[in-house]
Design an enzyme around this catalytic site. Structure first.
Site, mmCIF file in Angstrom:
data_model
loop_
_atom_site.group_PDB
_atom_site.id
_atom_site.type_symbol
_atom_site.label_atom_id
_atom_site.label_comp_id
_atom_site.label_asym_id
_atom_site.label_seq_id
_atom_site.Cartn_x
_atom_site.Cartn_y
_atom_site.Cartn_z
ATOM 1 N N SER A 160 0.766 -1.166 0.012
ATOM 2 C CA SER A 160 -0.097 -0.006 0.004
ATOM 3 C C SER A 160 0.702 1.296 0.041
ATOM 4 O O SER A 160 0.204 2.413 -0.226
ATOM 5 C CB SER A 160 -0.862 -0.147 1.331
ATOM 6 O OG SER A 160 -0.173 -0.188 2.339
ATOM 7 N N ASP A 192 -2.488 8.072 8.067
ATOM 8 C CA ASP A 192 -3.498 7.256 8.861
ATOM 9 C C ASP A 192 -2.511 6.281 9.837
ATOM 10 O O ASP A 192 -1.585 6.396 10.181
ATOM 11 C CB ASP A 192 -4.423 6.485 8.012
ATOM 12 C CG ASP A 192 -3.426 5.473 7.042
ATOM 13 O OD1 ASP A 192 -2.399 5.105 7.268
ATOM 14 O OD2 ASP A 192 -4.136 5.040 6.160
ATOM 15 N N HIS A 233 0.112 4.525 7.225
ATOM 16 C CA HIS A 233 0.475 5.120 6.039
ATOM 17 C C HIS A 233 1.259 6.574 6.269
ATOM 18 O O HIS A 233 0.768 7.246 7.173
ATOM 19 C CB HIS A 233 -0.228 5.285 4.986
ATOM 20 C CG HIS A 233 -0.970 3.720 4.680
ATOM 21 N ND1 HIS A 233 -1.978 3.357 5.045
ATOM 22 C CD2 HIS A 233 -0.028 2.850 3.992
ATOM 23 C CE1 HIS A 233 -2.403 2.141 4.909
ATOM 24 N NE2 HIS A 233 -1.189 1.797 4.005
#
Length: 362
Positions: free
Chosen positions: A41, A327, A330
């Protein structure tokens, strides 16, 4: 937040995109023919949007709030991520999402321009987030398919020449390390055995990418995963998780050692970025790097804004540029930009044996 602040934020992101698109010294065609991206991600530019059954997506607000047009693109970020900034510094387009391309042999031009296979949730082990992402092995399978299409259209010699001159960015391992940091020590292998199993599998995977035709590797090491808000908030003290940081540092050391040995025996070159120590510097000396919040996530809910992820119902900070984390796992766009700048033009001990800019001429 007022609508004019949304507007100004989007304009700023658009300007920054133009500023960073061509790195000084890049020619009109870019420093390399193309960028190919593998990973999780941290570099997913929207592949998971195409996985109907996956819950690991970022195609909704508040993700993308600082992306041009305030668009949630599938990036796990408030704006651009490392893959975007790397492409901009190389002077090439952001690699196209592999799953957005038609599954046929008419993709030659798209394949030659660069492709991202990265998928949120992906890990070195195929069992990591099984069914929710494109595993690293599957990403390499897709790369093999790309190779076959190019050989069919261009021939073996031209295909191998193109692939050899391109850059391959690898960002993988964080998901397993975070899971380990959150696991019950009584039910886990020793840190050394766990990391050893990761490295044994990773070595086979990197050699597969090499055997298909890759020659210039960029490996972005894992950060201090124990300091992610989603791991910190599990501690009563809210301090970094020592086990998570230990296995991350151990993993990076192993990856670097393997790449060094591989370079001695194979026709390849690489640039390794020590994300672990770089981000620890940001955390320990935030004001030096333009940050003021090192522990709390910008977007989320609960302790450290990390009990719940960045969802449309979550709150988010007004100034994303002063937060290290977007978040619970990340980085913000600001952190990704800073990491890329150092990885591209920096020097040892954070980036070695050469930086990415030097890799383009190796």
């Amino acid at each position: 937040m007022e609508s004019n602040e949304y507007y100004n934020s989007s304009i700023l992101s658009a300007i920054m995109f133009l500023v960073f698109t061509i790195h000084p010294g890049a020619n009109a065609q870019g420093l390399v023919p193309a960028l190919y991206v593998f990973g999780d991600s941290l570099v997913d530019v929207g592949n998971n949007n195409h996985l109907e059954l996956s819950l690991l997506k970022a195609d909704f607000p508040h993700n993308g709030i600082d992306y041009p047009g305030k668009k949630a693109t599938g990036r796990f970020s408030n704006g651009f991520n490392f893959a975007d900034f790397l492409a901009q510094n190389l002077g090439v387009p952001t690699a196209a999402r592999y799953l957005s391309l038609s599954p046929d042999s008419n993709n030659t031009d798209s394949y030659l321009a660069g492709v991202s296979f990265a998928s949120g949730g992906a890990g070195i082990f195929n069992t990591t987030n099984l069914g929710q992402c494109i595993s690293f092995d599957e990403q390499i399978d897709y790369f093999a398919t790309l190779y076959a299409v190019l050989v069919e259209q261009l021939g073996t010699e031209k295909t191998l020449d193109h692939l050899a001159r391109s850059i391959y960015a690898l960002v993988i391992g964080s998901n397993e390390l975070i899971n380990y940091a959150k696991s019950d020590p009584a039910d886990s292998a020793s840190p050394e055995d766990f990391v050893g199993s990761l490295l044994a599998t990773l070595q086979i995977q990197i050699k597969r990418i090499y055997n298909i035709g890759a020659r210039r590797f960029v490996f972005i090491g894992t950060g201090p995963v124990g300091c992610c808000p989603g791991v910190r908030e599990r501690n009563e003290t809210k301090e970094c998780n020592a086990v998570g940081n230990y296995v991350s540092n151990l993993y990076n050391t192993g990856v670097s050692s393997f790449l060094n040995m591989m370079q001695k025996s194979e026709d390849m070159s690489y640039s390794f970025f020590d994300t672990y120590n770089a981000v620890l510097q940001y955390i320990k000396q935030p004001s030096t790097y333009g940050f003021s919040e090192v522990a709390e996530a910008c977007c989320g809910l609960g302790d450290l804004n990390a009990k719940i992820g960045c969802l449309p119902v979550s709150t988010y900070c007004a100034n994303r540029s002063d937060h290290i984390f977007w978040d619970y796992y990340h980085p913000t766009e600001a952190t990704s930009r800073l990491v890329t700048t150092t990885a591209f033009d920096g020097s040892a001990p954070l980036v070695y044996p050469i930086n990415i800019n030097q890799l383009t001429t190796s």
